[in-house]
Design a protein around this motif. Sequence first.
Motif, mmCIF file in Angstrom:
data_model
loop_
_atom_site.group_PDB
_atom_site.id
_atom_site.type_symbol
_atom_site.label_atom_id
_atom_site.label_comp_id
_atom_site.label_asym_id
_atom_site.label_seq_id
_atom_site.Cartn_x
_atom_site.Cartn_y
_atom_site.Cartn_z
ATOM 1 N N ALA A 22 0.838 -1.196 0.000
ATOM 2 C CA ALA A 22 0.000 0.000 0.000
ATOM 3 C C ALA A 22 0.872 1.245 0.000
ATOM 4 N N ARG A 26 -1.018 7.201 1.156
ATOM 5 C CA ARG A 26 -2.377 6.964 1.657
ATOM 6 C C ARG A 26 -2.506 7.323 3.135
ATOM 7 N N GLU A 38 -11.095 -6.470 -0.382
ATOM 8 C CA GLU A 38 -10.700 -6.514 -1.783
ATOM 9 C C GLU A 38 -9.219 -6.872 -1.891
ATOM 10 N N ASP A 40 -5.735 -6.736 -4.640
ATOM 11 C CA ASP A 40 -5.152 -6.274 -5.890
ATOM 12 C C ASP A 40 -4.031 -7.249 -6.277
ATOM 13 N N HIS A 44 -3.940 -8.104 -0.229
ATOM 14 C CA HIS A 44 -5.129 -7.439 0.294
ATOM 15 C C HIS A 44 -4.962 -5.930 0.234
ATOM 16 N N TRP A 45 -5.980 -5.221 -0.287
ATOM 17 C CA TRP A 45 -5.951 -3.759 -0.359
ATOM 18 C C TRP A 45 -6.092 -3.184 1.048
ATOM 19 N N ASP A 47 -5.917 0.495 3.447
ATOM 20 C CA ASP A 47 -6.020 1.953 3.423
ATOM 21 C C ASP A 47 -4.951 2.557 4.327
#
Length: 332
Positions: A22, A26, A38, A40, A44-45, A47
């Motif tokens: 990530a 962010r 979700e 990608d 795991h995505w 935040d």
Amino acid sequence: MINVASRELGAEVIYTTDEFFASANRMLAETEAVFKDEFDDNGHWMDGWETRRRRDGGNDHCIIKLGNLSKINAFLVDTSHFRGNYPLAISIKGCCEKNKDDKTFLEEIDSVEWIELLTQSDLKGHTKHDFNSLSQTELTHLRVDIYPDGGIARFKAFGEICFDEKLYEQENINVASMRNAARAIYTNNEFFGPLKNILKDEEAINMGDGWETRRRREPGFDWGIIELAKPAIIDNIMIDTNFFKGNFADKFSISAAYLEETTDNSVVTQSMFWEELIAPQKLEMHNKHYFDKSFLKHQKPITHIRINIFPDGGVSRLKLFGKFVKKEEIKA
């Protein structure tokens, strides 16, 4: 205090050892971190900023360039939604390297004098951690080390933006901009959105990105007090009700004062007696409103304003265009 490490104020990550899962930028978002079920291409995505698992005995770090020269009092390190993949500890350093572009700064990073702001401190998963800064010196960059690896959902550095002396040379600038060190002191109500939002330079992104009060059910009106970084003379005003359609403020006015010495608490009572800068003016929904010099009742130097909205509602942005003046020029 404001979050001087916010992307909204121009802060950005200019270097990181790793951001495999990530992006580090962010974690500089103002919004609360969210969880999405979700995946990608890398996993795991998440935040926030998340690095891969280190296998070399070292640790990861990133460098944040602040949007403005700032002093920092405290930090918020949020590991929300990072439960089995959070760092065990964090440390923070800062430096003051003015007038260097990113390329030059990174090329000369070995000669940078870092100031310790937070010694290595333990972290927990899915938790918001508050830390005090060990120094309140002026800073341009932060170095955030995590031990040994893992993810941080949000990183915030609370303090104040330092005034740029070069602004004295400019005219028709927004003296009520948060980037120019203006700050919201107090408001009687900010139920749906904080007063400080109206000091942002960028266009509002939605209704929640402005100042909005609750529905008033008693006589009176709502108001908020703002302090400018330095004394200023106002030439024209822009007030924006962008996104506020069924809940915009019906009218607004501004009173103002020049205060050499005051405290945040005492200024609230004093504001009842300030001179009117602009009389009540009608507002429309979802619209920018411009008021030139002919609407202003005076052009005296001011340090504080009180924006009044009648009777309640929302405003997305307020901009006071003019110039900063030095105190010695006022007395002269």
